[in-house]
Scaffold this motif. Structure first.
Motif, short mmCIF file in Angstrom:
data_model
loop_
_atom_site.label_atom_id
_atom_site.label_comp_id
_atom_site.label_asym_id
_atom_site.label_seq_id
_atom_site.Cartn_x
_atom_site.Cartn_y
_atom_site.Cartn_z
N LEU A 184 43.40 35.89 39.47
CA LEU A 184 43.60 36.59 40.76
C LEU A 184 43.61 35.77 41.98
N ASP A 185 42.95 34.57 42.04
CA ASP A 185 43.13 33.65 43.35
C ASP A 185 44.42 33.44 43.46
N ASP A 186 44.95 32.78 42.58
CA ASP A 186 46.49 32.55 42.33
C ASP A 186 47.46 33.71 42.80
N TYR A 187 47.14 34.66 42.21
CA TYR A 187 47.96 35.90 42.41
C TYR A 187 47.95 36.21 43.77
N CYS A 188 46.88 36.37 44.59
CA CYS A 188 46.59 36.69 45.93
C CYS A 188 47.52 35.58 46.69
N ARG A 189 47.23 34.35 46.41
CA ARG A 189 48.08 33.34 47.23
C ARG A 189 49.37 33.72 47.18
N GLU A 190 49.93 34.00 46.12
CA GLU A 190 51.47 34.02 45.65
C GLU A 190 51.75 35.13 46.34
N LYS A 191 51.15 36.43 46.32
CA LYS A 191 51.53 37.73 46.97
C LYS A 191 51.36 37.76 48.50
N GLY A 192 50.47 36.85 49.09
CA GLY A 192 50.19 37.05 50.10
C GLY A 192 48.94 37.95 50.83
N PHE A 193 47.86 37.88 49.86
CA PHE A 193 46.62 38.61 49.90
C PHE A 193 45.68 37.64 50.78
N HIS A 194 45.08 38.14 51.75
CA HIS A 194 44.06 37.22 52.45
C HIS A 194 43.12 37.07 51.66
N ALA A 195 42.55 37.75 50.78
CA ALA A 195 41.56 37.61 49.73
C ALA A 195 41.29 38.79 48.67
N TRP A 196 40.45 38.57 47.91
CA TRP A 196 40.27 39.75 46.89
C TRP A 196 38.90 39.84 46.44
N PHE A 197 38.67 41.12 46.36
CA PHE A 197 37.16 41.26 45.83
C PHE A 197 36.82 42.22 44.71
N GLU A 198 35.89 41.92 43.95
CA GLU A 198 35.56 43.11 42.94
C GLU A 198 34.83 43.76 43.67
N THR A 199 34.93 45.28 43.40
CA THR A 199 34.37 46.35 44.24
C THR A 199 33.91 47.35 43.18
N SER A 200 32.88 48.20 43.43
CA SER A 200 32.42 49.38 42.55
C SER A 200 32.09 50.35 43.70
N ALA A 201 32.61 51.31 44.08
CA ALA A 201 32.31 52.33 44.80
C ALA A 201 30.93 52.97 44.38
N LYS A 202 30.86 53.08 42.98
CA LYS A 202 29.75 53.64 42.36
C LYS A 202 28.42 52.88 42.69
N GLU A 203 28.57 51.47 42.31
CA GLU A 203 27.52 50.84 42.21
C GLU A 203 27.24 50.05 43.55
N ASN A 204 28.27 50.35 44.55
CA ASN A 204 28.01 49.67 45.90
C ASN A 204 28.16 48.20 45.78
N ILE A 205 29.01 47.65 45.06
CA ILE A 205 29.32 46.43 44.89
C ILE A 205 30.57 45.92 45.80
N GLY A 206 30.34 44.87 46.75
CA GLY A 206 31.69 43.93 47.18
C GLY A 206 32.31 44.85 48.49
N ILE A 207 31.97 46.09 48.68
CA ILE A 207 32.85 46.79 49.82
C ILE A 207 32.51 46.23 51.27
N GLU A 208 31.20 46.09 51.32
CA GLU A 208 30.78 45.48 52.72
C GLU A 208 31.43 44.09 53.03
N GLU A 209 31.36 43.32 51.80
CA GLU A 209 31.93 42.09 51.95
C GLU A 209 33.49 41.93 52.29
N ALA A 210 33.99 42.81 51.44
CA ALA A 210 35.69 42.91 51.76
C ALA A 210 35.79 43.38 52.91
N ALA A 211 35.07 44.30 53.77
CA ALA A 211 35.27 44.68 55.10
C ALA A 211 35.19 43.59 55.81
#
Lengths: 763, 211
Positions: free
Chosen positions: B144-171
Motif C-alpha cells: 500500500l505504501d507503494d500504491y499511495c506513492r504511485e497514486k499520489g496519496f499523502h498517506a494511508w491508514f488502517e481504520t475501523s470505525a467500529k473499534e475506533n482504530i486509526g481515525i484520529e491519526e488519519a485526521a
C-alpha cells in the motif's frame, strides 16, 4: 343442461356396471360434492341457492375437464375423479371462505362425517347392502340440508352487513361533504365515499374527492385503511401494466449477472434504511426482493440509493406484502413523481430542488434571503484563515458554496421525506402526494423550513446553518418540534395559500417545474419568473457579524398594489381563523403558526406582499409611537393569535393607543412581559431610526428579574445587548415590527423559551 | 477578544469512496465518538463539523462532507468538491471492488478540485473495517505504501470505525498536511487587499455559474 344430461347418463352407466346401490351412492357422492361446491359459492355469489342435484351435477361436470367426459373414460374412472375432486375441493373451499369458518363449525363437523363416508366409499359402498346405503343417503341428505340452511343464514347475515356498510358509507359521505363545504373544497357535493375504488370512471373522481377530504381531516386517514387506499391507487395508476405476468417475472428466483451486480449494492443498503424494526433476515429478504424486482421492472432507473428507504417505508404500510409494495413503489417512482427523478442524471430532482429554492423566496422570503446571504458569505470564507491580528482579508474570491437548502432538499426528495419526518407525518404526506399530486413534495419541504425558520434565522454562518439543520431535522423526526397532525396543518396551510387572491401571484409548481427542469441556475442567479417576482426582504443583521442593512427596496408599483391589500388579506385571514378552530389542540396550533410564520404575518404565504405593505405604512407609525402610551398587558393561556390581527374590539372605547401583549405559549410569567414592555419604547425608537427589524440580545436575568434595562445599542448592529456575568444564558429575541390595517404589531420571539409575544397597538 | 492572536482555520474536507465502505461511520466516530451498525445510507451529501484544538494558538474547524457513494449522485455532489482542501478516500478491506474503485475516486477528485496553486489536494487513503481484516484481501500491507506513492496519496491508514482504530491519526495527518499547504500557499501573496474587495464584487455572479 347438455352437460348435466351427459353426466347423468355417464353416472347411470357407471351405476349399471356396478350395482344399483352403487349408482345411488354415486349420485349421492355427486350431491355431496355439490353441497361442498355450494360452500364455496358465498364468496362469489350474492343470491342464496339451494343445493339441487341437477345444479350440482352441472357444476360438477363443468368443474371436471370436458375431455374426460368426451373420451371413453370408464364409469369407474369418472367416479374416481369425482371422488378425488370432492376430497380435493374440501380444504380449498374451507380456505377460500375463512370468514365463514367460525360460523360454520357445525357445518364442517358434518362434512368431516361426510368425508368419512366418502372415505370408506368405493370398496365399502360396493359391499354395502341396499338398506345401509339408504341410511347413508339419508344422512347425507340431512347434512346437505343443514349445510344449505346454514349457508342461507350466513348469506342473509352478509347481505345485512353489506347494507349496513352502505349506510355507514352514506353517513361518512355526509360528514365529509359537510367538512368539504366548510372548507370550500371544490366539488364537495359530488364526493362519495366507499372503501374500495369503484369501477366506473365517473365514480372514481367522487371516490378520490372523498378520500382527499378524508386525508385532510385533522387526524387524516385511519391507519388501517391506508393499505387499501394505496393499493387501490397504485393499481389504478399502473393499470397499463399487466401485473399478473410481470409479478411472476420480476420476483423470479432466476437471477442474471446484472441482478448479481445490483444485488450487492442492494444488500449493502438493506440494513441502512434508518427504519426501526427492520432487522430480521426475513424482512431484509422481502426488502431485497422488492428492490430487485423494481430494478428489473425499470431497468433505466435500476436501483437508486433511497429506494431502500422508500421500499422499507412502503413495506411497513402494506404489512410486508411484497407484490403490493412493488406496485406502490412503481406507482410512486414512475407514475407520481416527475420523470427522471431517480434515474441516472437525476435532472428532474435538481429541477425540483431549484423549484424549491424559488418557492422559498415566495413563502419564506426572510429565510430565503438569510440563506442566500450565508451562502454568499460562505463562498468567501471557506479556506479562509483568520485571526484577531490577521483580519479576514485573504480570502479566496473563487470560493463557491452551493445553495444551502440543497444538501437537505436532495435527501428529502430522494426519500420522499421518509428520512426526515416522523413516520406518521410522512404517511400523511404520502397520502397527499398520492391523492393530490407530487406538488406536495415541495409544499412539505417548504413546511419543514417554515417550522424551523425561527431557529434557522439565528444562524450566523453556513456551517452554523448546516449544524442547526441537522439538529432540527433530528428533532423534527422525533416529533419534538411538533406533532404530526400539527405539521400536516402547516403543509395544508401552505398548499391552501395558493388559492388566496393575492396581488403577487402564487407560484404554480407545475410551471416552475417545467421552467427549471431544463434550466437550472444556482440560487441567487435565478431569473425572475414572471409569476413570482419577489423583492427580497432586507433581513436582520446578526450581532456577531458586521452586517449592513440592505436598503429598502419597494418600487412604486408595489406600493400601489399594496394599498389594496388589507381587504384581501382579511379574507385570507378568515380562513386562517377557521383553521385555528378546527384543529384538535388550539394551543398547539398556535404554536405551530407562530413557529410556521414566525408569528408575524400569520400566514407564511402572505409574507411577501405584506412586507411591502408594512414598509409602506411604516411612516404612520412614528406618530403613534410618539404619543403617550398606556400599556395594557393581557395574557391568555391559549391566546387567540388570530385575534391579534383582527381589529381590537375595545379599540373604539379607548382613546389612547395601548399595547396588548399576547403570549403564544404556556407557561407564562406575566410580570416579565410588562418588564420587557418597559424597554419597548426604546426598541420602538430604535426601530423607527432604522426602519428595519432588528435582533436583540437579552440576558436571562433581564427576563427573570424584570430589570428595567434599556439595553445599550451595540454599534451598527442595532442590537441591544446587556452584558451579564453568565454569558451562556444569553437569549436571543427577534423583534419585528409590523403594520396591518393601521394597527402595529411588535413580535418578540424568544426561541429558547419557545415563546412568541405579540404586542399590538392601535390608534 | 479572549485569546489574543488565536488563529482559527476553517477547512473543508471531503470523505469519498464506494458505496457502503463506512464513510458515514468514520465521520460519526470521529465527530460524535460512537458507532452504530444501523446508519441510514447517505443520500446525496451529508455534513458534519469537528472542532480541533490543534495547539495553544490554533483552533481548527473541519467541515466534513460525506459524499454518497453511489455513482448517480456524482452529478449532484460534485458542487460540494469545490474549495475542499483535503480528502479521505475510503475503501473496505473486505471487498476488493471498493479498493479498485479508489483509483477512480482519486482521479475524480483531482479532476474536480485543485488547490489554488494548481496542485492536487492532499488525500489520505483509509482502509476501513480493518477489524474484519482476517476476511480481507489485503495480504501484503507494505504494498500500500507503494500504491499511495504511485497514486499520489499523502498517506494511508488502517481504520475501523467500529473499534475506533486509526481515525484520529488519519485526521491529524491530513490536517498537518493541510496546514503545511496553507503556509506555502498563503505566504507568497501578502498584499492586494483593496483590489480583492473590488474583485470579489465583480466576480460574485460568475462564481456560481458552475452548478
Amino acid at each position: 343442461m347438455a352437460d348435466k344430461k351427459t353426466s347423468q347418463a355417464k353416472l347411470s352407466s357407471c351405476g349399471s356396471s356396478m350395482s344399483d346401490s352403487g349408482a345411488s351412492a354415486a349420485s349421492e357422492e355427486g350431491e355431496e360434492g355439490g353441497g361442498r361446491e355450494n360452500e364455496k359459492d358465498p364468496d362469489k355469489e350474492t343470491a342464496a341457492r339451494c343445493p339441487k342435484l341437477d345444479l350440482v351435477l352441472r357444476k360438477k361436470s363443468g368443474g371436471l375437464s370436458v375431455s374426460s367426459l368426451d373420451s371413453s373414460a370408464s364409469a369407474e374412472s369418472l367416479l374416481e375423479e369425482l371422488l378425488c375432486d370432492i376430497r380435493r375441493s374440501r380444504p380449498a373451499s374451507l380456505a377460500s371462505t375463512p370468514t365463514f369458518l367460525s360460523c360454520s363449525e357445525r357445518g364442517s363437523d358434518c362434512e368431516t362425517d361426510c368425508v368419512r363416508d366418502c372415505g370408506r366409499s368405493e370398496a365399502e359402498l360396493k359391499g354395502m347392502g341396499i338398506g345401509q346405503l339408504r341410511t347413508v343417503l339419508e344422512n347425507l341428505e340431512h347434512e346437505t340440508d343443514t349445510v344449505s340452511r346454514l349457508l342461507v343464514r350466513l348469506l342473509h347475515v352478509r347481505d345485512k352487513r353489506a347494507g349496513r356498510l352502505v349506510a355507514q358509507y352514506g353517513k361518512l359521505t355526509l360528514v365529509l361533504r359537510h367538512f368539504a363545504r366548510r372548507n370550500s373544497f371544490p366539488g364537495h357535493k359530488e364526493l362519495q365515499f366507499t372503501l374500495h375504488r369503484p369501477e366506473s370512471p365517473d365514480q372514481h373522481s367522487q371516490w378520490l374527492a372523498a378520500w382527499t377530504v378524508l386525508s385532510q381531516l385533522p387526524r387524516g386517514i385511519p391507519k388501517h385503511w391506508r393499505k387499501t387506499l394505496w393499493s387501490s391507487l397504485a393499481e389504478y395508476g399502473t393499470r397499463g401494466v399487466n401485473w399478473t405476468v410481470q409479478l411472476q417475472n420480476l420476483f423470479s428466483e432466476f437471477s442474471t449477472p446484472e441482478d448479481e451486480k445490483l444485488g450487492t449494492q442492494i444488500v449493502k443498503d438493506l440494513h441502512r434504511t434508518g427504519t426501526t424494526g427492520f432487522s430480521s433476515e426475513e424482512e431484509h429478504g422481502v426488502l431485497k426482493r422488492v428492490l430487485l424486482a423494481y430494478a428489473r421492472y425499470n431497468k433505466k432507473t435500476g436501483y437508486c440509493q433511497g429506494f431502500n428507504i422508500l421500499a422499507a417505508f412502503i413495506l411497513k404500510v402494506v404489512e410486508f406484502d411484497e407484490a403490493m409494495a412493488l406496485m406502490i413503489l412503481v406507482y410512486v417512482v414512475d407514475h407520481t413523481l416527475p420523470e427522471n427523478y431517480f434515474s441516472h442524471t437525476l435532472y428532474a430532482l435538481s429541477g425540483d430542488m431549484a423549484v424549491f429554492r424559488h418557492l422559498l423566496k415566495f413563502y419564506l422570503p426572510e429565510l430565503a434571503l438569510h440563506m442566500e446571504t450565508l451562502q454568499k458569505e460562505a463562498s468567501g470564507t471557506i479556506r479562509k484563515s483568520y485571526s484577531s491580528e490577521n483580519p479576514p482579508d485573504r480570502q479566496s474570491v473563487h470560493a463557491y458554496e452551493p445553495p444551502l437548502a440543497d444538501v437537505f432538499s436532495m435527501q428529502w426528495f430522494l426519500t420522499i421525506f421518509a428520512s426526515v419526518l416522523p413516520r406518521k407525518a410522512c404517511r400523511r404526506v404520502w397520502d397527499a402526494i398520492f391523492l393530490e399530486g407530487s406538488e406536495y413534495v415541495l409544499y412539505t419541504a417548504v413546511a419543514i423550513l417554515a417550522v424551523m425558520e425561527r431557529d434557522l434565522l439565528l444562524t450566523s454562518t453556513a456551517a452554523d446553518f448546516y449544524m442547526a439543520m441537522s439538529k432540527l431535522s433530528e428533532q423534527l423526526r422525533k416529533a419534538h418540534i411538533m406533532s404530526s397532525a400539527e405539521f400536516l396543518q402547516v403543509v395544508y396551510a401552505i398548499k391552501r395559500t395558493t388559492s388566496f387572491d393575492s396581488d403577487e401571484p402564487v407560484p404554480v409548481v407545475s410551471d416552475l417545474r417545467e421552467k427549471f427542469t431544463y434550466n437550472i441556475y444556482p440560487c441567487g442567479l435565478q431569473p425572475e419568473l414572471g409569476g413570482a417576482r419577489k423583492e427580497p426582504r432586507p433581513m436582520a443583521p446578526l450581532p456577531s457579524r458586521g452586517g449592513s442593512f440592505t436598503a429598502e427596496s419597494s418600487c412604486d408599483e408595489s406600493r400601489k398594489r399594496s394599498m389594496k391589500l388589507p381587504e384581501r388579506r382579511k379574507n385570507g385571514h378568515d380562513k386562517k381563523m377557521w383553521d385555528v378552530r378546527e384543529t384538535p389542540s388550539k394551543a398547539s396550533l398556535q404554536k405551530t403558526l407562530c413557529v410556521g410564520g414566525e408569528g408575524d404575518d400569520y400566514s407564511t404565504a402572505m409574507s411577501g406582499p405584506l412586507h411591502q405593505q408594512l414598509r409602506h405604512l411604516g411612516k404612520h407609525y412614528s406618530s403613534i409611537a410618539q404619543q403617550p402610551t398606556h400599556i395594557h398587558c393581557d395574557m391568555h393561556l391559549t391566546p387567540p393569535i388570530a385575534r391579534a390581527f383582527c381589529p381590537q374590539q375595545q379599540k373604539d372605547r379607548s382613546p389612547v393607543p395601548y399595547y396588548t401583549a399576547y403570549a403564544a405559549d404556556v407557561p407564562l410569567k406575566v410580570i416579565q412581559q410588562s418588564r420587557v414592555l418597559s424597554g419597548f419604547d426604546q426598541m420602538v425608537k430604535l426601530h423607527e431610526q432604522r426602519k428595519e427589524q432588528f435582533m436583540i440580545s437579552f440576558t436571562e436575568p433581564y427576563l427573570q428579574t424584570g430589570e428595567t434595562g434599556e439595553g445599550g445599542g451595540s454599534g451598527t448592529n442595532a442590537a441591544l445587548t446587556r452584558s451579564c456575568s453568565n454569558q451562556s444564558n444569553v437569549h436571543k429575541i427577534i423583534f419585528r415590527f409590523h403594520v396591518f390595517q393601521h394597527e402595529f404589531y411588535l413580535i418578540f420571539t424568544l426561541p429558547l423559551h419557545r415563546r412568541c409575544l405579540i404586542f399590538s397597538c392601535s390608534k | 477578544m479572549a485569546a489574543q492572536g488565536k488563529k482559527e482555520h476553517l477547512y473543508k474536507i471531503l470523505v469519498i469512496g464506494d458505496l457502503g465502505t463506512g464513510k458515514t461511520s468514520i465521520i460519526k466516530r470521529y465527530v460524535h465518538q460512537f458507532f452504530s451498525p444501523h446508519y441510514r445510507a447517505t443520500i446525496g451529501v451529508d455534513f458534519a463539523l469537528k472542532v480541533l484544538n490543534w495547539d495553544n494558538s490554533t483552533t481548527i474547524r473541519l467541515q466534513l462532507w460525506d459524499i454518497a457513494g453511489q455513482e448517480r449522485f456524482g452529478n449532484m455532489t460534485r458542487v460540494y468538491y469545490k474549495e475542499a482542501v483535503g480528502a479521505f478516500v475510503v475503501f473496505d478491506v473486505t471487498r476488493l471492488s471498493t479498493f479498485e474503485a479508489v483509483q477512480m475516486w482519486k482521479a475524480d477528485l483531482d479532476n474536480k478540485v485543485l488547490l489554488p496553486n494548481g496542485k492536487a489536494i492532499p488525500a489520505v487513503l483509509l482502509a476501513n473495517k480493518c477489524d474484519l481484516a482476517s476476511e480481507g484481501f489485503l495480504g501484503n500491507i507494505n504494498q500500500l505504501d507503494d500504491y499511495c506513492r504511485e497514486k499520489g496519496f499523502h498517506a494511508w491508514f488502517e481504520t475501523s470505525a467500529k473499534e475506533n482504530i486509526g481515525i484520529e491519526e488519519a485526521a491529524r495527518s491530513l490536517v498537518a498536511k493541510i496546514l503545511e499547504n496553507d503556509e506555502t500557499i498563503d505566504h507568497p501573496q501578502p498584499d492586494g487587499d483593496g483590489i480583492r474587495v473590488g474583485e470579489e464584487d465583480g466576480r460574485a455572479p460568475k462564481k456560481t455559474k458552475c452548478c
